[in-house]
Design an enzyme around this catalytic site. Structure first.
Site: not given
Length: 284
Positions: A77, A104, A106-107, A109, A232
């Site tokens: 990402e 990702d 940190i999905d 954030t 995601d």
């Protein structure tokens, strides 16, 4: 066994072991940065944040993966410009890759920034466009969700199974509030208005990957959201499928890497959920 031989084993343990190692190391590092990030930037909208921790997590994961599989392709990402058009183009640019890691770092954030303990690291590996490994790691609960195509999905080392609710009325369903305020958010709000009265209850917790992992674990009956990106959904899609669930786009077409409007469920409520979104014109 050499890296070249490892890379030739589709769904081999080496892939999963690397994914687990990357997610665990990144998650441990992210946890040490909770409440201690130095910079905060807005990307596409006020719902779309990034910190140096997101970027550092992605660098860590990429470096580890490339150490083991330097010939593989990587889509993360934080290496893509903000916005739906850039996300779509970034995936198109690597569509022909034989092996593609989709990450990702940190999905969730926004949750991380506010200290709300619902965020994760999401790592998937696709082989010729099909996801074959999916890992979602929640560092706050130390929960590792792992799936290999054809081998099931697990959390805490135990096989996962989707829930048994047969109707929306008895279901706990989740969705999100998309960063795209022009197109995706208004559609998702229409969907919320249509679905909320039909379900047992609705949750909006701020991480699509975690929501999908929860569908796989039977904690949620279903999940939908408009305007997501491949990073995601990819890992979560395999978790749900390998737990006996179903993942499609909002029109009911089978999941593939380009899907942006997703519906994931135990399978039993899939048609009813899709029909509710279509009736409200909240499906595309």
């Amino acid at each position: 066994m050499s890296e070249q031989n490892n890379a030739s084993v589709v769904g081999g343990k080496s892939f999963t072991a690397v994914a687990i190692n990357c997610a665990s190391k990144a998650g441990e590092w992210i946890k040490t940065k909770l409440g201690n990030y130095a910079s905060l930037d807005i990307k596409y909208s006020s719902h779309d944040l990034v910190t140096e921790v997101d970027k550092g997590s992605e660098r860590l994961i990429r470096n580890l993966i490339m150490t083991h599989f330097p010939q593989h392709s990587f889509l993360g990402e934080e290496g893509v410009e903000p916005g739906p058009a850039a996300s779509t183009q970034a995936l198109e640019d690597v569509r022909e890759a034989e092996y593609l890691w989709i990450v990702d770092p940190i999905d969730g954030t926004t949750n991380f920034v506010h200290g709300f303990p619902f965020f994760c690291v999401s790592i998937a590996l696709a082989h010729n466009g099909q996801v074959i490994v999916g890992v979602v790691y929640d560092p706050m609960k130390d929960e590792l969700f792992v799936a290999e195509r054809g081998k099931g999905a697990y959390v805490h080392g135990k096989r996962m199974q989707v829930s048994g609710e047969e109707t929306l009325r008895g279901s706990l369903v989740a969705t999100g509030l998309p960063a795209d305020h022009q197109y995706a958010l208004p559609l998702n709000l229409k969907g919320i208005e249509a679905v909320a009265p039909k379900v047992r209850n609705l949750r909006i917790a701020g991480s699509a990957a975690m929501h999908m992992a929860y569908v796989a674990a039977g904690r949620l009956s279903g999940f939908w959201e408009i305007g997501l990106s491949s990073w995601d959904i990819a890992a979560g899609s395999l978790l749900v499928q390998e737990s006996g669930g179903v993942v499609t786009d909002t029109n009911g077409n089978p999941y593939q890497l380009g899907v942006r409007n997703v519906v994931a469920s135990n399978g039993l409520i899939q048609r009813e959920l899709i029909a509710s979104l279509a009736e409200a014109k909240a499906d595309k």
